[in-house]
Scaffold this motif. Sequence first.
Motif, short mmCIF file in Angstrom:
data_model
loop_
_atom_site.label_atom_id
_atom_site.label_comp_id
_atom_site.label_asym_id
_atom_site.label_seq_id
_atom_site.Cartn_x
_atom_site.Cartn_y
_atom_site.Cartn_z
N ILE A 50 -48.92 -7.21 11.47
CA ILE A 50 -50.17 -7.17 10.68
C ILE A 50 -50.09 -8.11 9.47
O ILE A 50 -51.08 -8.32 8.79
N GLU A 128 -50.14 -4.78 1.20
CA GLU A 128 -50.07 -4.32 2.58
C GLU A 128 -48.61 -4.26 3.05
O GLU A 128 -48.25 -3.44 3.90
N ILE A 183 -53.96 2.78 6.54
CA ILE A 183 -54.27 1.35 6.41
C ILE A 183 -53.51 0.55 7.47
O ILE A 183 -54.07 -0.30 8.17
N VAL A 184 -52.23 0.84 7.60
CA VAL A 184 -51.40 0.08 8.56
C VAL A 184 -51.82 0.41 9.98
O VAL A 184 -51.96 -0.49 10.83
N ASP A 185 -52.07 1.68 10.25
CA ASP A 185 -52.47 2.09 11.58
C ASP A 185 -53.77 1.40 11.99
O ASP A 185 -53.90 0.90 13.10
N SER A 186 -54.70 1.32 11.04
CA SER A 186 -55.97 0.68 11.35
C SER A 186 -55.79 -0.82 11.59
O SER A 186 -56.40 -1.39 12.51
N SER A 187 -54.93 -1.48 10.81
CA SER A 187 -54.68 -2.90 11.04
C SER A 187 -54.03 -3.14 12.40
O SER A 187 -54.35 -4.09 13.11
N LEU A 188 -53.09 -2.26 12.77
CA LEU A 188 -52.43 -2.40 14.08
C LEU A 188 -53.44 -2.22 15.20
O LEU A 188 -53.43 -2.96 16.20
N ARG A 189 -54.33 -1.22 15.06
CA ARG A 189 -55.34 -0.98 16.11
C ARG A 189 -56.28 -2.17 16.26
O ARG A 189 -56.65 -2.55 17.36
N GLN A 190 -56.65 -2.74 15.10
CA GLN A 190 -57.53 -3.92 15.13
C GLN A 190 -56.86 -5.05 15.91
O GLN A 190 -57.51 -5.71 16.72
N LEU A 191 -55.58 -5.27 15.65
CA LEU A 191 -54.86 -6.33 16.35
C LEU A 191 -54.79 -6.04 17.85
O LEU A 191 -54.91 -6.94 18.68
#
Length: 194
Positions: A50, A128, A183-191
């Motif tokens: 991320i 982040e 926050i991190v989980d959402s960034s990973l899901r987006q990727l």
Amino acid sequence: MVLVGRVSHVDPDELVRWAEAQAAALLSGMGDRWRHVQAVAARAREAGRILDDDDQAVLLAAAWLHDIGYTPSLAITGFHPLDGARYVRMLGQERIAGLVAHHSAAHVEAELRGLRTELAEFPDEGSETTAALAYCDMLTGPTGETIALEQRIADVARRYGPEHVVPRSLRLAQPELARSLAIVDSSLRQLDRA
Ligand SMILES: [Fe+2]
């Protein structure tokens, strides 16, 4: 203690290798602590996607070093984020020292221990990368297993006793940690969707 040296270069791969070597020199004889740190580093390798390349290396180096303050020879105050950060600063890695100092909402425990001023020797970048380090640390149990935040806090309470300053701090920090993890989980899901 194994002799370990300063690092002045900033090549990302070398930085990570240096951090891993430092961690191995100081923690590899510490059983579960070393298993936990190795697993946090493995998770950082995966979650680091991320971040941009430089921050990925910084995250990974900080993951290797975040618990280095548990090394008995470095445990001056007994508050491992501060003891570890002072050591990393001495070796010239200022940004990583800040991440180690403030890992996983350490400011809460610093407050309870009366070490707020000492922890403020280190800037908290609140980035982040900070959130990603909390994600990797909090979702990794004491022997390296994957664990949920609630279980992680319950496990700490079991190991230290529920009224110890460490579990009390984690309970107070839980909402902040949960936000970082989200926050991190959402960034990973987006990727993963991209
Ligand atoms: Fe940790």
